[in-house]
Write a protein that holds these residues in place. Sequence first.
Motif, PDB file in Angstrom:
ATOM      1  N   VAL A  29      55.034  42.060  23.565  1.00 43.73           N
ATOM      2  CA  VAL A  29      54.608  41.045  24.199  1.00 43.73           C
ATOM      3  C   VAL A  29      53.373  41.389  25.253  1.00 43.73           C
ATOM      4  N   LEU A  30      53.416  42.658  25.598  1.00 40.21           N
ATOM      5  CA  LEU A  30      52.645  43.416  26.477  1.00 40.21           C
ATOM      6  C   LEU A  30      51.393  43.520  25.676  1.00 40.21           C
ATOM      7  N   ALA A  31      51.562  43.782  24.502  1.00 46.95           N
ATOM      8  CA  ALA A  31      50.425  44.040  23.719  1.00 46.95           C
ATOM      9  C   ALA A  31      49.755  42.727  22.973  1.00 46.95           C
ATOM     10  N   ASP A  32      50.409  41.882  23.189  1.00 48.73           N
ATOM     11  CA  ASP A  32      49.997  40.375  22.646  1.00 48.73           C
ATOM     12  C   ASP A  32      48.853  39.641  23.410  1.00 48.73           C
ATOM     13  N   SER A  33      48.063  39.128  22.635  1.00 51.10           N
ATOM     14  CA  SER A  33      46.653  38.568  23.160  1.00 51.10           C
ATOM     15  C   SER A  33      47.113  37.222  24.120  1.00 51.10           C
ATOM     16  N   LYS A  34      48.166  37.049  24.132  1.00 55.04           N
ATOM     17  CA  LYS A  34      48.696  35.846  25.134  1.00 55.04           C
ATOM     18  C   LYS A  34      48.868  36.403  26.382  1.00 55.04           C
ATOM     19  N   CYS A  35      49.162  37.563  26.432  1.00 54.22           N
ATOM     20  CA  CYS A  35      49.623  38.450  27.638  1.00 54.22           C
ATOM     21  C   CYS A  35      48.376  39.034  28.516  1.00 54.22           C
ATOM     22  N   LYS A  36      48.160  38.392  29.689  1.00 56.29           N
ATOM     23  CA  LYS A  36      47.164  38.245  30.344  1.00 56.29           C
ATOM     24  C   LYS A  36      47.138  39.419  31.808  1.00 56.29           C
ATOM     25  N   VAL A  37      48.205  40.209  31.656  1.00 54.84           N
ATOM     26  CA  VAL A  37      48.492  41.229  32.669  1.00 54.84           C
ATOM     27  C   VAL A  37      47.525  42.053  33.245  1.00 54.84           C
ATOM     28  N   LEU A  38      46.616  42.691  32.083  1.00 50.05           N
ATOM     29  CA  LEU A  38      45.383  43.596  32.891  1.00 50.05           C
ATOM     30  C   LEU A  38      44.493  42.646  33.274  1.00 50.05           C
ATOM     31  N   ASP A  39      44.237  41.502  32.567  1.00 52.39           N
ATOM     32  CA  ASP A  39      43.101  40.465  33.141  1.00 52.39           C
ATOM     33  C   ASP A  39      43.710  40.069  34.546  1.00 52.39           C
ATOM     34  N   GLN A  40      44.577  40.082  34.984  1.00 50.51           N
ATOM     35  CA  GLN A  40      44.948  39.701  36.187  1.00 50.51           C
ATOM     36  C   GLN A  40      44.685  40.913  37.160  1.00 50.51           C
ATOM     37  N   VAL A  41      45.058  42.071  36.642  1.00 47.21           N
ATOM     38  CA  VAL A  41      44.488  43.363  37.515  1.00 47.21           C
ATOM     39  C   VAL A  41      43.069  43.356  37.734  1.00 47.21           C
ATOM     40  N   THR A  42      42.276  43.060  36.556  1.00 52.64           N
ATOM     41  CA  THR A  42      40.614  42.998  36.653  1.00 52.64           C
ATOM     42  C   THR A  42      40.511  42.131  37.782  1.00 52.64           C
ATOM     43  N   ASN A  43      40.822  40.761  37.556  1.00 52.73           N
ATOM     44  CA  ASN A  43      40.560  39.598  38.335  1.00 52.73           C
ATOM     45  C   ASN A  43      40.911  39.990  39.859  1.00 52.73           C
ATOM     46  N   GLY A  44      41.983  40.598  40.125  1.00 49.80           N
ATOM     47  CA  GLY A  44      42.209  40.702  41.599  1.00 49.80           C
ATOM     48  C   GLY A  44      41.191  41.562  42.315  1.00 49.80           C
ATOM     49  N   VAL A  45      40.603  42.587  41.578  1.00 52.67           N
ATOM     50  CA  VAL A  45      39.221  43.170  42.374  1.00 52.67           C
ATOM     51  C   VAL A  45      38.103  42.245  42.687  1.00 52.67           C
ATOM     52  N   TYR A  46      37.894  41.244  41.901  1.00 49.77           N
ATOM     53  CA  TYR A  46      36.930  40.163  42.258  1.00 49.77           C
ATOM     54  C   TYR A  46      37.345  39.115  43.190  1.00 49.77           C
ATOM     55  N   VAL A  47      38.498  38.748  42.991  1.00 45.99           N
ATOM     56  CA  VAL A  47      39.139  37.776  43.933  1.00 45.99           C
ATOM     57  C   VAL A  47      39.167  38.466  45.331  1.00 45.99           C
ATOM     58  N   ARG A  48      39.663  39.657  45.509  1.00 47.84           N
ATOM     59  CA  ARG A  48      39.742  40.374  46.807  1.00 47.84           C
ATOM     60  C   ARG A  48      38.219  40.622  47.379  1.00 47.84           C
ATOM     61  N   ALA A  49      37.195  41.070  46.418  1.00 45.57           N
ATOM     62  CA  ALA A  49      35.910  41.242  46.868  1.00 45.57           C
ATOM     63  C   ALA A  49      35.304  39.981  47.514  1.00 45.57           C
ATOM     64  N   ALA A  50      35.494  38.767  46.768  1.00 41.83           N
ATOM     65  CA  ALA A  50      35.192  37.535  47.245  1.00 41.83           C
ATOM     66  C   ALA A  50      36.002  37.163  48.562  1.00 41.83           C
ATOM     67  N   LEU A  51      37.119  37.627  48.717  1.00 42.39           N
ATOM     68  CA  LEU A  51      37.858  37.137  50.086  1.00 42.39           C
ATOM     69  C   LEU A  51      37.251  38.020  51.083  1.00 42.39           C
ATOM     70  N   ILE A  52      36.955  39.396  50.958  1.00 43.87           N
ATOM     71  CA  ILE A  52      36.509  40.227  52.286  1.00 43.87           C
ATOM     72  C   ILE A  52      35.250  39.700  52.398  1.00 43.87           C
ATOM     73  N   SER A  53      34.258  39.385  51.255  1.00 42.77           N
ATOM     74  CA  SER A  53      33.061  38.947  51.699  1.00 42.77           C
ATOM     75  C   SER A  53      32.876  37.883  52.495  1.00 42.77           C
ATOM     76  N   LEU A  54      33.723  36.776  52.262  1.00 34.85           N
ATOM     77  CA  LEU A  54      33.942  35.467  52.786  1.00 34.85           C
ATOM     78  C   LEU A  54      34.401  35.650  54.281  1.00 34.85           C
ATOM     79  N   ILE A  55      35.558  36.603  54.382  1.00 37.29           N
ATOM     80  CA  ILE A  55      35.811  36.973  55.893  1.00 37.29           C
ATOM     81  C   ILE A  55      34.883  37.649  56.791  1.00 37.29           C
ATOM     82  N   PHE A  56      33.897  38.392  56.062  1.00 37.45           N
ATOM     83  CA  PHE A  56      32.695  38.717  56.632  1.00 37.45           C
ATOM     84  C   PHE A  56      31.469  38.153  56.880  1.00 37.45           C
ATOM     85  N   GLY A  57      31.417  36.875  56.145  1.00 40.88           N
ATOM     86  CA  GLY A  57      30.561  35.946  56.370  1.00 40.88           C
ATOM     87  C   GLY A  57      29.219  36.629  55.699  1.00 40.88           C
ATOM     88  N   VAL A  58      29.388  37.105  54.526  1.00 38.89           N
ATOM     89  CA  VAL A  58      28.281  37.548  53.521  1.00 38.89           C
ATOM     90  C   VAL A  58      27.693  36.722  52.915  1.00 38.89           C
TER      91      VAL A  58
END
Length: 317
Positions: free
Chosen positions: A284-313
Amino acid sequence: MSFLGKSFLTSEALTDKDLDDLFSRTKLFKQEFKAKGRIHHLMPSLLGQERVVAMVFSEPSTRTRMSFQMAANRLNYRTVSLDNITVSSISKGETFEDTLRNVAAMQPDCMVVRYGTDTSADKVVGDLPFPVINGGIGASEHPTQALLDAYTILENRGKIRGERVLIVGDVLHSRVANSNLILLSKLGAEVAYCAPREFVPIDPRWQSAKHFSDLSEGLKWSTVVMGLRIQKERHGPYQGIGLTIAEYREKYRIGTDQLNMLPPDGISLHPGPVIRGVEFSDHVLADSKCKVLDQVTNGVYVRAALISLIFGVEVNT
Ligand code: CP
């Protein structure tokens, strides 16, 4: 809530506009990083702007801590991190609350915190004079995990409204499950769970959620399945799971047969860490339906968006 200058401690506070702002910025950052390998050039106001994000984690973390650090670094901010309490002065008897007060006295611009349920720490966090982000507090909430989960659903399924999300496993002790219930319901998804009797949630917010005692039935209903780790660290000394790990696997582990019960374009998620063979099989972890590593990648951009919005950038699009 509007993020500017505010702490982000719960998914409850988010408005539709906050989510639009956050997800559109997340998408832009992810696309720009893919195209150019950097994102800070989108924000000219970052030039010459000194910001330090303090990370204070008293519980273990790989993804959340490093993802916030990556996000801050991509914005050209610096981070300082207290992440191993055995080499901090907590090991000499200082309380976690006093640790928070002392790191705060160093005057960071923002703090990301993770700790077990602790009302004294909640009080300190609530009184800090700069924005604080919840990086996972006890069994209550992990709101940035829910944001990256929701973004991953949006990216892969094209929408969140009308999605049917089945959360499987130790729902009772899961801050991820709580934040997802709040956020995904707000966004128009239906959230259900499948759990052994011992892990059925008691929080009243779960009362109206659909409960499947049979995993196959739940999977046939769902478009998204989210596995959860058994969070032994939050179990009381006498609390078992009422079944052996072998029995747990038999009833709740998602293998290829279970994954195939999802629609062809259905997806599987897990906040991590995944205990291979218990929540998901290796296949399952190797299946294309499994998005576990996509979640990790998305976490960086979600958090960058959050920090930048908090700082009013401001961002140039
Ligand atoms: N998803 C998550 O919170 O993972 P970590 O415990 O590794 O931060």
